[in-house]
Design a protein around this motif. Structure first.
Motif, short mmCIF file in Angstrom:
data_model
loop_
_atom_site.label_atom_id
_atom_site.label_comp_id
_atom_site.label_asym_id
_atom_site.label_seq_id
_atom_site.Cartn_x
_atom_site.Cartn_y
_atom_site.Cartn_z
N UNK A 27 -41.59 34.40 -30.69
CA UNK A 27 -40.90 33.53 -31.66
C UNK A 27 -41.63 32.18 -31.81
N UNK A 31 -43.28 32.79 -35.53
CA UNK A 31 -42.26 32.42 -36.53
C UNK A 31 -42.43 30.95 -36.87
N UNK A 32 -42.76 30.70 -38.13
CA UNK A 32 -43.00 29.32 -38.57
C UNK A 32 -41.70 28.73 -39.12
N UNK A 33 -41.39 27.51 -38.66
CA UNK A 33 -40.21 26.83 -39.16
C UNK A 33 -40.62 25.47 -39.73
N UNK A 34 -40.20 25.15 -40.95
CA UNK A 34 -40.57 23.85 -41.51
C UNK A 34 -39.97 22.70 -40.68
N UNK A 37 -36.11 21.14 -41.43
CA UNK A 37 -34.85 21.90 -41.29
C UNK A 37 -33.89 21.09 -40.42
N UNK A 39 -30.39 21.80 -39.97
CA UNK A 39 -29.38 22.60 -39.26
C UNK A 39 -30.05 23.82 -38.61
N UNK A 41 -28.81 26.65 -37.81
CA UNK A 41 -28.43 27.95 -38.39
C UNK A 41 -29.25 28.29 -39.63
N UNK A 42 -29.86 27.26 -40.25
CA UNK A 42 -30.66 27.50 -41.44
C UNK A 42 -32.13 27.76 -41.11
N UNK A 43 -32.49 27.56 -39.86
CA UNK A 43 -33.89 27.68 -39.47
C UNK A 43 -34.35 29.14 -39.46
N UNK A 44 -35.60 29.40 -39.86
CA UNK A 44 -36.13 30.77 -39.78
C UNK A 44 -36.16 31.31 -38.36
N UNK A 46 -33.73 30.86 -36.16
CA UNK A 46 -32.38 31.10 -35.65
C UNK A 46 -32.08 32.59 -35.45
N UNK A 47 -32.32 33.37 -36.50
CA UNK A 47 -31.95 34.80 -36.45
C UNK A 47 -32.74 35.56 -35.38
N UNK A 48 -34.09 35.41 -35.34
CA UNK A 48 -34.83 36.10 -34.27
C UNK A 48 -34.39 35.67 -32.87
N UNK A 51 -31.30 37.47 -32.03
CA UNK A 51 -31.64 38.87 -31.73
C UNK A 51 -32.26 39.01 -30.34
#
Lengths: 166, 506
Positions: A27, A31-34, A37, A39, A41-44, A46-48, A51
């Motif tokens: 992750x 997984x790149x996150x800007x 962000x 919140x 919960x809005x981050x790319x 969050x979901x991985x 999981x």
């Protein structure tokens, strides 16, 4: 017979290792996150991350289930499981080689000729008793499929660099 | 115009040879296309679209609807015979259809698939005619929070298709959800697990994953043990499902039809989740629970009823609101527009004769599907007689062509091979493949709707409890999870284990 207990333990430990690998390496690396962000919960990510947590929980559940020994042992699927031995592993290796070669040959030889080789190689690897029929099918089936997909469905089937079909 | 006048006007429009011939040809084309792995019903409808431009509007649309309905049923033929779903909607049919074929009951499984498909199709068409307006307005109330709770509830299907171990089913589902995250992020467009490969930016091709997961492990299993199948009955057996079979499965068929109608009327859900939900419910309610996954005819009936129940219902939002229910109806909207027709509420005023003409055609389509499907079964069922060591290489070649044809992309063939090895490893470790597939389908929908809901509310989670629809699905999810946990605890108790063992060990 391989027991559910040993399978459960292997899967559970594997799931825990996979969860750790995901959380600590995959992750953060893949997984790149800007940076803007605000919140979580809005981050790319969050979901991985959720999981990976679920994977860890599943792993714990599998290990716990295996240690409790609550599940019933069931016999192996005759076709998927042993008899193993060197010959079986060699055939599996052969299938892996066929798949790798397929990926290599598809753009170069084209789909039709590659499929002919794939059919023949697979049939002989499985030890078919109908050798002549296998060769005939190896030629006819890819040609028929080419005719359908290229001329009826309008799919641009790769032709390769050597012999091109109409 | 009264309803009777509208029916007469519709009958005047479709009461001719051309209209019924269009419908019959459409169904035949759809069944053939559905039976070829990779040639999905969507592709068949898209290919048939240009042929309708020169036709009368009602004939052209009936042709496309025929292709759609035929395609959904056609997918069950290779699913049962060669464990390769012709269309994603037929994924659930594999679970019991293929074991039946392996047991020498391919004809019976195919027959039941046909009868269940036709019954569900008829129920779906009647639902379209009777509830179009009401269901469409209900579906309009679904926003991201409602979709999120619906999909969350749908994920409880996993328990119904997990087989012998719930935890292994959960592991399979988590893997499926994880694989669904590959590609560009839905909100920010950043890379997730693409490993720098542009081919992965669009995510993994669903058909490649599906065929890789179900068909390729069979090839590898035969390579591991080429003579494992010898001595097993692999004949057609009874060519038809009996009336007694149909009667026994009738409840599951009706329930599956209802599930298909409900999910079909909500845009964006699709036939595959409906099939799995129907299968799961049938298994939960069945007296023969232990036989599911081992060749239970009720499983075939339920999954086929679920996916065919969607076929008519997806037209509800299309005709009543002009909103396509799935990709196929989006293509069909194109056919309406080409003929200068705009689906939606005004169509019920301006073109009521066409609406009723389509309704009549759809009712007749169920009968045509029964006849043409029966003929198709007779033609395709001989596949079961082909020696397995000749059939499997053929399946491999068919998969290569089919997966390539979806996107014209060789990379997808590689994805299929890799997923084949994943599927084989799962087979060896007795991890069920169905939860993986369900999670892979529903994962992106779940995440997408969750994040859209969060966007709507400024990340306030209370939006997920905003109204009666969300409460209803939360309650259903809670009840289902409670029932699953209770059943799991009971099954691990010593006295239960003995009973279960007697029922489960084959």
């Amino acid at each position: 017979m391989v027991t559910n207990r040993s399978i459960g333990l292997k899967l559970g430990v594997g799931a825990l290792l996979a969860a750790c690998l995901l959380y600590f390496y995959a992750i953060p690396t893949w997984v790149r996150s800007p940076s803007n962000v605000r919140e979580i919960v809005m981050s790319p990510v969050f979901w991985p991350t959720v999981l990976s947590g679920l994977m860890a929980l599943t792993g714990i559940g599998l290990v716990a289930g295996a240690l409790r020994g609550g599940e019933i042992d069931t016999p192996d699927d005759e076709e998927a499981a042993p008899p193993g031995g060197p010959a079986a592993w060699a055939r599996l290796g052969g299938m892996a080689a066929i798949m790798v070669l397929t990926m290599f040959l598809l753009p170069r030889l084209g789909m039709v000729w590659t499929s002919m080789l794939v059919f023949a190689a697979t049939a002989f690897l499985m030890g078919t008793r109908y050798r002549v029929l296998a060769v005939v099918c190896a030629v006819l089936l890819p040609l028929a499929l080419y005719g359908f997909f290229a001329h009826v469905a309008g799919v641009a089937i790769p032709q390769g660099n050597f012999v091109r079909l109409p | 115009m009264s309803m009777f006048d509208s029916i007469l006007a519709g009958l005047a429009l479709v009461g001719n040879v051309e209209a019924f011939l269009s419908l019959a040809v459409g169904i035949a084309v759809g069944v053939i296309a559905g039976a070829i792995p990779g040639m999905s019903a969507t592709m068949a409808v898209a290919l048939a679209l240009p042929f309708t431009f020169a036709m009368q509007p009602v004939n052209g649309i009936l042709l496309l609807l025929g292709v759609y309905k035929g395609g959904i049923f056609g997918g069950s033929i290779p699913a049962i015979l060669i464990k390769t779903p012709g269309t994603p909607a037929s994924s659930a049919t594999i679970l019991d259809g293929h074991p039946m074929a392996e047991r020498g009951e391919a004809g019976r499984a195919l027959g039941m698939a046909l009868y269940a498909s036709c019954t569900a199709d008829l129920v779906s068409n009647l639902a379209l005619i009777l509830f179009a307006g009401w269901l469409a307005s209900f579906a309009l109330n679904f926003g991201p929070p409602e979709f999120f709770t619906l999909i969350l509830f749908s994920l409880t299907i996993i328990a119904g298709v997990s087989g012998e171990s719930l935890m292994r089913g959960a592991l399979s589902a988590v893997l499926g959800l994880l694989l669904a995250t590959v590609g560009l992020d839905l909100v920010y467009g950043t890379n997730r697990f693409t490993f720098g490969d542009p081919n992965l930016m669009g995510g993994l091709n669903f058909v490649a994953v599906l065929i890789g997961l179900f068909a390729i492990p069979e090839v590898l299993a035969l390579a591991w043990h080429p003579t494992g199948h010898l001595g097993k009955t692999r004949k057609l057996g009874a060519s038809r499902a009996s009336w007694a079979d149909y009667k026994r499965c009738f409840r599951s068929i009706l329930r599956g039809s209802g599930i298909g109608v409900f999910l079909g009327s909500i845009p964006g859900i699709g036939a595959a989740p409906a099939a799995f939900l129907s299968y799961s419910e049938a298994r939960r309610k069945s007296k023969n629970k232990a036989n599911f996954g081992k060749g239970e005819i009720e499983g075939v009936a339920a999954s086929e009823a679920g996916n065919n129940g969607v076929a008519g219902a997806t037209l509800i939002p299309l005709l009543a609101l002009g909103v396509p229910g799935d990709v196929i109806t989006a293509i069909i909207i194109g056919a309406f527009m080409v003929h200068g027709l705009q689906p939606g509420p005004m169509m019920f005023v301006m073109n009521i004769d066409l609406i009723y003409g389509l309704f009549i055609g759809l009712i007749v389509s169920s009968v045509f599907l029964l006849v043409i499907g029966g003929l198709a079964i007779r033609g395709f069922k001989f596949v079961a007689d082909i020696p397995k060591r000749l059939l499997v290489p053929g399946v491999l070649v068919l998969c290569i062509y089919g997966v390539f044809a979806v996107n014209n992309n060789i990379f997808d063939v590689g994805v299929m091979f890799v997923m084949g090895w994943v599927g084989y490893a799962m087979m060896r470790f007795r991890v069920p493949a169905a939860p993986f597939l369900i999670a892979f389908i529903l994962g992106p929908l779940l995440e997408d709707n969750f994040r859209r809901a969060m966007l709507m509310s400024g990340s306030d989670p209370s939006i997920l409890f905003r109204g009666p629809i969300t409460w209803f699905f939360w309650a259903l999810t809670a009840i289902t999870v409670f029932a699953i946990v209770r059943a799991a605890i009971r099954s691990t108790r010593p006295q239960g284990a003995g009973a279960a063992a007697s029922g489960r060990v084959s």
